[in-house]
Design a protein around this motif. Structure first.
Motif, mmCIF file in Angstrom:
data_model
loop_
_atom_site.group_PDB
_atom_site.id
_atom_site.type_symbol
_atom_site.label_atom_id
_atom_site.label_comp_id
_atom_site.label_asym_id
_atom_site.label_seq_id
_atom_site.Cartn_x
_atom_site.Cartn_y
_atom_site.Cartn_z
ATOM 1 N N ALA A 17 0.852 -1.184 0.000
ATOM 2 C CA ALA A 17 0.000 0.000 0.000
ATOM 3 C C ALA A 17 0.885 1.230 0.000
ATOM 4 O O ALA A 17 2.053 1.172 0.407
ATOM 5 C CB ALA A 17 -0.900 0.002 1.231
ATOM 6 N N ALA A 18 0.329 2.335 -0.466
ATOM 7 C CA ALA A 18 1.087 3.590 -0.481
ATOM 8 C C ALA A 18 0.155 4.743 -0.156
ATOM 9 O O ALA A 18 -1.022 4.728 -0.496
ATOM 10 C CB ALA A 18 1.737 3.806 -1.840
ATOM 11 N N ILE A 19 0.720 5.731 0.508
ATOM 12 C CA ILE A 19 0.005 6.963 0.816
ATOM 13 C C ILE A 19 0.804 8.100 0.193
ATOM 14 O O ILE A 19 1.987 8.282 0.521
ATOM 15 C CB ILE A 19 -0.125 7.178 2.333
ATOM 16 C CG1 ILE A 19 -0.897 6.032 2.974
ATOM 17 C CG2 ILE A 19 -0.776 8.527 2.632
ATOM 18 C CD1 ILE A 19 -0.918 6.077 4.497
ATOM 19 N N CYS A 56 0.686 -5.547 5.784
ATOM 20 C CA CYS A 56 1.028 -5.084 4.454
ATOM 21 C C CYS A 56 2.094 -4.005 4.531
ATOM 22 O O CYS A 56 2.176 -3.255 5.484
ATOM 23 C CB CYS A 56 -0.221 -4.613 3.708
ATOM 24 S SG CYS A 56 -0.373 -2.883 3.441
ATOM 25 N N ASN A 57 2.920 -3.967 3.530
ATOM 26 C CA ASN A 57 3.970 -2.981 3.418
ATOM 27 C C ASN A 57 3.341 -1.670 2.943
ATOM 28 O O ASN A 57 2.854 -1.594 1.831
ATOM 29 C CB ASN A 57 5.015 -3.487 2.416
ATOM 30 C CG ASN A 57 6.062 -2.465 2.095
ATOM 31 O OD1 ASN A 57 6.369 -1.610 2.911
ATOM 32 N ND2 ASN A 57 6.597 -2.538 0.902
ATOM 33 N N CYS A 58 3.345 -0.654 3.782
ATOM 34 C CA CYS A 58 2.754 0.640 3.421
ATOM 35 C C CYS A 58 3.869 1.670 3.305
ATOM 36 O O CYS A 58 4.609 1.905 4.256
ATOM 37 C CB CYS A 58 1.730 1.079 4.454
ATOM 38 S SG CYS A 58 0.882 2.603 3.969
ATOM 39 N N GLU A 59 3.974 2.253 2.149
ATOM 40 C CA GLU A 59 5.017 3.232 1.876
ATOM 41 C C GLU A 59 4.401 4.619 1.735
ATOM 42 O O GLU A 59 3.328 4.777 1.162
ATOM 43 C CB GLU A 59 5.728 2.844 0.576
ATOM 44 C CG GLU A 59 6.945 3.650 0.278
ATOM 45 C CD GLU A 59 7.722 3.094 -0.912
ATOM 46 O OE1 GLU A 59 8.399 3.880 -1.566
ATOM 47 O OE2 GLU A 59 7.620 1.883 -1.183
ATOM 48 N N VAL A 60 5.092 5.626 2.262
ATOM 49 C CA VAL A 60 4.659 7.015 2.125
ATOM 50 C C VAL A 60 5.459 7.623 0.975
ATOM 51 O O VAL A 60 6.683 7.579 0.967
ATOM 52 C CB VAL A 60 4.866 7.802 3.431
ATOM 53 C CG1 VAL A 60 4.502 9.265 3.248
ATOM 54 C CG2 VAL A 60 4.039 7.180 4.550
ATOM 55 N N ILE A 61 4.738 8.170 -0.005
ATOM 56 C CA ILE A 61 5.365 8.731 -1.192
ATOM 57 C C ILE A 61 5.185 10.243 -1.186
ATOM 58 O O ILE A 61 4.059 10.740 -1.200
ATOM 59 C CB ILE A 61 4.736 8.142 -2.471
ATOM 60 C CG1 ILE A 61 4.906 6.624 -2.481
ATOM 61 C CG2 ILE A 61 5.329 8.775 -3.717
ATOM 62 C CD1 ILE A 61 4.148 5.937 -3.593
ATOM 63 N N SER A 62 6.304 10.961 -1.152
ATOM 64 C CA SER A 62 6.254 12.418 -1.233
ATOM 65 C C SER A 62 6.092 12.817 -2.693
ATOM 66 O O SER A 62 6.847 12.359 -3.552
ATOM 67 C CB SER A 62 7.543 13.029 -0.680
ATOM 68 O OG SER A 62 7.644 12.790 0.695
#
Length: 121
Positions: A17-19, A56-62
């Motif tokens: 997942a990504a935010i 789940c692997n959650c990554e924060v994307i700038s």
């Protein structure tokens, strides 16, 4: 915190997942990407069995420049296709309130032959 908690609860069965966040300073001394990353780390490393816990692997994307919705959407699509090599992608806005059952139903529709996009109305 509640939006991130809800998102993590909905994405608990996802492979990844990504935010997407806007890194531009809005409040002096406040770093939004770091704050969201710290919150995700805290919520995903909890040892309880609450619905907010996710493996789940959650990554924060700038995303900079943020602009309108196009930049963040493009960043998430690139992340999914290049970094995750995803075959399917679910995008959900922070303002959206969707149940896990609704997401599962959308996913099922998206898996149908000749379906490019499935969405709610």
């Amino acid at each position: 915190p509640q939006l991130v908690e809800n998102f993590l609860a909905l994405s608990k069965n996802a492979k990844a997942a990504a935010i997407a966040v806007d890194p531009a300073p809005k409040i002096e001394g406040y770093d939004l990407p770091t704050a969201v990353s710290d919150l995700v780390t805290k919520m995903t490393s909890t040892s309880t069995t609450t619905s907010t816990t996710t493996s789940c692997n959650c990554e924060v994307i700038s995303v900079s420049p943020w602009g309108s919705f196009v930049g963040p959407l493009n960043a998430l699509v690139v992340w999914a296709s290049k970094k995750q090599r995803a075959e399917s992608l679910l995008l959900i806005s922070a303002e959206t309130n969707a149940s896990p059952e609704a997401i599962a139903e959308l996913y099922q529709h998206a898996q149908e032959e000749n379906t490019l996009v499935a969405g709610a109305v």
